[in-house]
Write a protein that holds these residues in place. Sequence first.
Motif, PDB file in Angstrom:
ATOM      1  N   PHE A  28       0.819  -1.222   0.000  1.00  0.00           N
ATOM      2  CA  PHE A  28       0.000   0.000   0.000  1.00  0.00           C
ATOM      3  C   PHE A  28       0.855   1.275   0.000  1.00  0.00           C
ATOM      4  O   PHE A  28       0.342   2.359   0.253  1.00  0.00           O
ATOM      5  N   GLY A  29       2.137   1.156  -0.260  1.00  0.00           N
ATOM      6  CA  GLY A  29       2.996   2.337  -0.205  1.00  0.00           C
ATOM      7  C   GLY A  29       3.371   2.738   1.201  1.00  0.00           C
ATOM      8  O   GLY A  29       4.080   3.707   1.394  1.00  0.00           O
ATOM      9  N   TYR A  30       2.898   2.043   2.209  1.00  0.00           N
ATOM     10  CA  TYR A  30       3.203   2.406   3.587  1.00  0.00           C
ATOM     11  C   TYR A  30       4.011   1.329   4.303  1.00  0.00           C
ATOM     12  O   TYR A  30       4.951   1.605   5.009  1.00  0.00           O
ATOM     13  N   ASN A  32       6.287  -1.673   5.232  1.00  0.00           N
ATOM     14  CA  ASN A  32       7.509  -2.322   4.800  1.00  0.00           C
ATOM     15  C   ASN A  32       8.100  -3.048   5.996  1.00  0.00           C
ATOM     16  O   ASN A  32       8.382  -2.425   7.005  1.00  0.00           O
ATOM     17  N   ASN A 138       3.395  15.107  11.953  1.00  0.00           N
ATOM     18  CA  ASN A 138       2.336  14.152  11.618  1.00  0.00           C
ATOM     19  C   ASN A 138       2.400  12.973  12.583  1.00  0.00           C
ATOM     20  O   ASN A 138       2.530  11.834  12.185  1.00  0.00           O
ATOM     21  N   PHE A 141       0.057   9.948  12.068  1.00  0.00           N
ATOM     22  CA  PHE A 141       0.301   9.320  10.771  1.00  0.00           C
ATOM     23  C   PHE A 141       1.555   8.458  10.826  1.00  0.00           C
ATOM     24  O   PHE A 141       1.563   7.299  10.409  1.00  0.00           O
ATOM     25  N   THR A 142       2.618   9.025  11.403  1.00  0.00           N
ATOM     26  CA  THR A 142       3.864   8.266  11.549  1.00  0.00           C
ATOM     27  C   THR A 142       3.649   7.049  12.432  1.00  0.00           C
ATOM     28  O   THR A 142       4.155   5.965  12.156  1.00  0.00           O
ATOM     29  N   ARG A 145       1.899   4.298  10.483  1.00  0.00           N
ATOM     30  CA  ARG A 145       2.881   3.680   9.586  1.00  0.00           C
ATOM     31  C   ARG A 145       3.786   2.740  10.366  1.00  0.00           C
ATOM     32  O   ARG A 145       4.057   1.608   9.957  1.00  0.00           O
TER      33      ARG A 145
END
Lengths: 170, 276
Positions: A28-30, A32, A138, A141-142, A145
């Motif tokens: 999802f691009g987030y 890893n 953020n 948000f961080t 992630r």
Amino acid sequence: MKIFIKYLFIWITVVLCQVLICNNIQLFGYINPYIYIIFILLLPLKTSKYLVLLLGFLLGLSIDIFSNTPGIHASATTFMAFLRPYIINILFNRESIDKKHLPSISSMGLSWFIKYTVIMVLVHHLFLFYIEAFSFTNFFFTLTRCLSSAVFSIILLIISQLLFFKERQK
Amino acid sequence: MRSLLRFLTRIYFFLFFILLEVFCLILIVNFNNYQKIVFTNSTNNFIGDIYKKSSAFYSIFNLKEINSNLADENTRLRNRLEKIQASDKTDSTFADSAGYIFIATKVISNSVNLRNNYITLDKGTKDGIKTGMGIISPNGIVGIITNVSDHFSMGPTIINKKWKVSAKIKKNNYFGSLSWDGKDYRYAILNEIPIHVKLSIGDTIVTSSYSSVFPEGYLIGEIESFNHKKGYNFYNIKIRLSTNFMTLRHVNIIKNFYFNELENLQKTGDKDENIY
């Protein structure tokens, strides 16, 4: 000498697994997973804490060189290596410390290992993601992630432990 | 004195830890200057070689997609050629991108999940690549080259918080700066468009003429949504990037015909600044 070669081999395998396979997952691009810390997790308990710290630094640096993030992984892994002796001290009953043991599932049991992995991964990931963001702007948000990647990493670490590191019981 | 020594040996472990962390911080902070750190990145020959081998392996899985992309591009180019042959005067967009040379390269390493994402390519100084050249894909712009070694080159992509690019709205030529907010690799933010400009969802965003790196009018993306906060004079525009950074395999490095001339001109400009 034999043990040196053995750990060198694990080092190379772990770094290559991380940079060639896990760094390409990017769900999802987030999300890893960062599984290379298994090297630090699995060092024998009797390893000198200075050596653990230095190995952590070098391991992080080698990941950094591959992923164009100089210093970020190195600082996170160093931090984790710094806390490792204290975390192990907390998780052990004082009387049951047998310095010959490796901190692995086969010698410590599954529930102990899960506890150990979760704490170490959280320490590493929290440090890693906030040092990468380099600000608290953020914050949540961080945090999302970080936690989503951490869950993924923990699952992968435990699976890999069950699959590959079993024979080291002897 | 002795107690001081005893104290030092007790916190020696902690000091060692702090020393290593400080070293890491120096690395992190210095990397803000792209050119400064030469050794610790993927243009390193050894690292680049490993990536090259692995990307050769991974590209097998994408052959189908690459094929269809190439076929698409072929049709697009053929249509353009037809158009040029049909009309006597040259197509204006074609004239804009004249004066640029394209060099085809393969992506050997790329990321989308970090705050500052970099791309590594398999061509370097031996193929005439220099820092400051642009990277584009058939679908839109990708990034810029900042580090070059003999056989490899790397640089930040649009989805890097440290890099901005000048962009404009194609239909009315208003320009602003395009940056990334560090969240989703599919979207970027266009700033500095005043609120009296009429916008609609789906408007095309292209590169502006203010940079010598990219040809004017090269595709960046289209408007996904826009709003403006009360009291602000500028829109906050969300752009859907036309390049898919997740599946990037083949890109072109783009070289301005007058690259050397411009570079020299800028150098003399720098010198003047030093004098005054």
